[in-house]
Design a protein around this motif. Structure first.
Motif, mmCIF file in Angstrom:
data_model
loop_
_atom_site.group_PDB
_atom_site.id
_atom_site.type_symbol
_atom_site.label_atom_id
_atom_site.label_comp_id
_atom_site.label_asym_id
_atom_site.label_seq_id
_atom_site.Cartn_x
_atom_site.Cartn_y
_atom_site.Cartn_z
ATOM 1 N N UNK A 1 0.861 -1.378 -0.283
ATOM 2 C CA UNK A 1 0.314 0.050 -0.060
ATOM 3 C C UNK A 1 1.146 0.896 -0.120
ATOM 4 N N UNK A 2 2.112 1.356 0.813
ATOM 5 C CA UNK A 2 3.067 2.379 0.817
ATOM 6 C C UNK A 2 4.007 2.567 0.217
ATOM 7 N N UNK A 3 3.626 2.194 -0.590
ATOM 8 C CA UNK A 3 4.932 1.800 -2.185
ATOM 9 C C UNK A 3 3.986 1.991 -3.253
ATOM 10 N N UNK A 4 2.582 1.771 -3.161
ATOM 11 C CA UNK A 4 1.677 2.267 -4.299
ATOM 12 C C UNK A 4 1.444 3.555 -4.619
ATOM 13 N N UNK A 5 1.324 4.358 -3.543
ATOM 14 C CA UNK A 5 1.594 5.689 -3.349
ATOM 15 C C UNK A 5 2.879 6.328 -3.995
ATOM 16 N N UNK A 6 3.688 5.445 -4.187
ATOM 17 C CA UNK A 6 5.158 6.147 -4.530
ATOM 18 C C UNK A 6 5.685 6.103 -5.686
ATOM 19 N N UNK A 7 5.142 4.910 -6.321
ATOM 20 C CA UNK A 7 6.039 4.794 -7.839
ATOM 21 C C UNK A 7 4.777 3.889 -8.557
ATOM 22 N N UNK A 8 4.606 4.572 -9.715
ATOM 23 C CA UNK A 8 3.422 4.923 -10.553
ATOM 24 C C UNK A 8 2.653 3.490 -11.491
ATOM 25 N N UNK A 9 3.864 2.280 -10.679
ATOM 26 C CA UNK A 9 3.115 1.027 -12.046
ATOM 27 C C UNK A 9 3.622 -0.492 -10.951
ATOM 28 N N UNK A 10 2.822 -1.196 -11.510
ATOM 29 C CA UNK A 10 3.611 -2.403 -10.599
ATOM 30 C C UNK A 10 3.349 -3.459 -11.198
ATOM 31 N N UNK A 11 4.836 -4.323 -11.189
ATOM 32 C CA UNK A 11 4.574 -5.665 -11.806
ATOM 33 C C UNK A 11 4.202 -6.543 -11.339
ATOM 34 N N UNK A 12 3.073 -7.087 -10.787
ATOM 35 C CA UNK A 12 2.334 -8.671 -10.079
ATOM 36 C C UNK A 12 2.714 -9.899 -10.507
ATOM 37 N N UNK A 13 3.168 -10.739 -10.555
ATOM 38 C CA UNK A 13 3.962 -11.676 -11.095
ATOM 39 C C UNK A 13 3.757 -12.963 -9.850
ATOM 40 N N UNK A 14 3.217 -14.108 -11.457
ATOM 41 C CA UNK A 14 2.933 -15.618 -9.749
ATOM 42 C C UNK A 14 3.299 -16.124 -10.520
#
Length: 418
Positions: free
Chosen positions: A126-139
């Motif tokens: 949650x905290x990092x999503x406020x700081x970075x615009x993009x997320x790579x989600x992997x499974x």
């Protein structure tokens, strides 16, 4: 006459500690159908047998019991359930091995670790999503089924030269699986999901496959991993795409593959991020991350904040569980008896899904109040067709007479609707 010494020095106290932990965890019976209660009927003898075999090098694990359980997203996952005795043997080795490797694990690894939890992982994300615009989600597709034994044992031997730890880990990796129809499947890779020692082994494997690799090559990209689910935060879409390409190569080198549909790139859209992209939400550990309506308490200003709340799949699971409890038809029970039965379940939901954006969960829990009103109508004939009256009575009990009876009432979730 001298007593021949055991080749391995394993403490009886360690086996006893292992038994106590296995008992606390409970769990289903393995292929021998022996429950913990049945094991305890001859407890001293059974524990001595485990210790004697482990110490003498003659312990060979039986096959694990293959049990299919449904996935929330559809399909099935095969768990490998060891026998009670085998769980105790595995726990004995885990107690000796985990303290050796636990200190080397990254702070960004949260799954199956002491003093770390899924909620911790959700919070840092949650905290990092406020700081970075993009997320790579992997499974990682089928992690527990596809771990390469040679690579894993190389990692094990890097951290211990203890012969009995190495011996028994190798034997458990090779233990076969007996399916429901009686067929026995040999194992050439993987470690059974459901095994006591499997979580620490999978963490050790991914420590080298992913965690250390990220630390060496992508120092400026914060990441979080919970077992086979992970997230990496990026500054741009191009950066995320390049990282995904490299990550695919890395996992292929280590004989693993990323899940093609569960691995994706997400834009963390909120009031300050105006661009338009198709992927603007993701699920992680039962929470859905998406832009949500929020209010600045100081100014009263309404804005969109990218953050987590209980995900739709978890909501459906809770609704299904409420129905399965069949509260409305338990007219043989008193309201107090119903509370005693379901409060532990309600507490689990509130403690986990109530950590972030709790109103999403609380709206859902109002269904329990409606179900209690239906129970009231079924229990008392004079209320059979009086929905509004039954709701009023439950509301009065929740507000005035027995405010602490149900866990969710203590949080003010007392409103009911017809």
């Amino acid at each position: 006459m001298s007593i021949k010494a055991k080749p391995f020095t394993i403490s009886k106290i360690l086996v006893w500690k292992a038994y106590k932990l296995v008992k606390a965890n409970q769990g289903a019976a393995g292929i021998d159908n022996q429950s913990i209660a049945a094991f305890e009927e001859r407890l001293e003898r059974n524990l001595y047998k485990i210790w004697n075999q482990l110490s003498s090098g003659t312990y060979f694990p039986p096959a694990v019991k293959g049990v299919a359980i449904p996935k929330k997203q559809g399909g099935e996952r095969i768990l490998g359930i060891p026998t009670v005795a085998d769980r105790i043997a595995q726990m004995t080795i885990k107690l000796a091995f985990e303290p050796i490797v636990e200190p080397i694990f990254s702070d960004n690894s949260y799954g199956y670790r002491p003093n770390k939890s899924a909620i911790d992982a959700v919070g840092i994300t949650r905290e990092r999503c406020w700081k970075y615009n993009w997320v790579l989600e992997f499974d990682i597709r089928g992690l527990f089924d596809n771990i390469d034994h040679d690579l894993l044992m190389k990692a094990v031997k890097t951290h211990t030269d203890n012969k009995w730890i190495i011996l028994y880990i190798e034997r458990w990796l090779k233990a076969s699986m007996q399916m429901a129809d009686g067929t026995v499947k040999p194992r050439t890779c993987g470690t059974p999901q459901g095994g006591v020692i499997s979580p620490v082994l999978s963490n050790l494997f991914l420590h080298y496959v992913f965690d250390m690799w990220m630390t060496r090559n992508y120092k400026n990209n914060p990441w979080c991993r919970y077992a086979d689910d992970g997230l990496v935060h990026c500054n741009s879409e191009i950066e995320a795409q390049q990282l995904l390409h490299s990550l695919n190569q890395r996992f292929n080198e280590c004989k693993l593959t990323l899940h093609p549909t569960k691995t994706k790139i997400i834009y963390c859209k909120d009031s300050n991020r105006k661009d338009e992209y198709s992927n603007i939400k993701f699920n992680f550990l039962g929470y859905e991350f998406i832009g949500r309506r929020s209010e600045n308490k100081a100014t009263g200003q309404i804005f969109r904040n990218f953050g987590p709340a209980i995900c739709p799949e978890a909501k459906k699971s809770i609704i299904a569980t409420i129905r399965k409890l069949n509260i409305r038809n338990r007219v043989d029970l008193s309201l107090e008896q119903i509370a005693k039965e379901i409060n532990p379940i309600l507490s689990g939901w509130i403690n986990y899904y109530g950590k972030f954006y709790k109103t999403e969960l609380f709206e859902l829990l109002k269904r329990v109040n409606n179900t209690l009103a239906k129970w009231l109508r079924n229990k008392y004939i004079k209320l059979r067709y009086k929905a509004t009256e039954s709701l009023r009575i439950i509301g009065e009990i929740a507000e005035v007479r027995k405010r602490d009876l149900f866990v969710h009432w203590r949080f003010g979730i007392r409103m009911t609707t017809a």
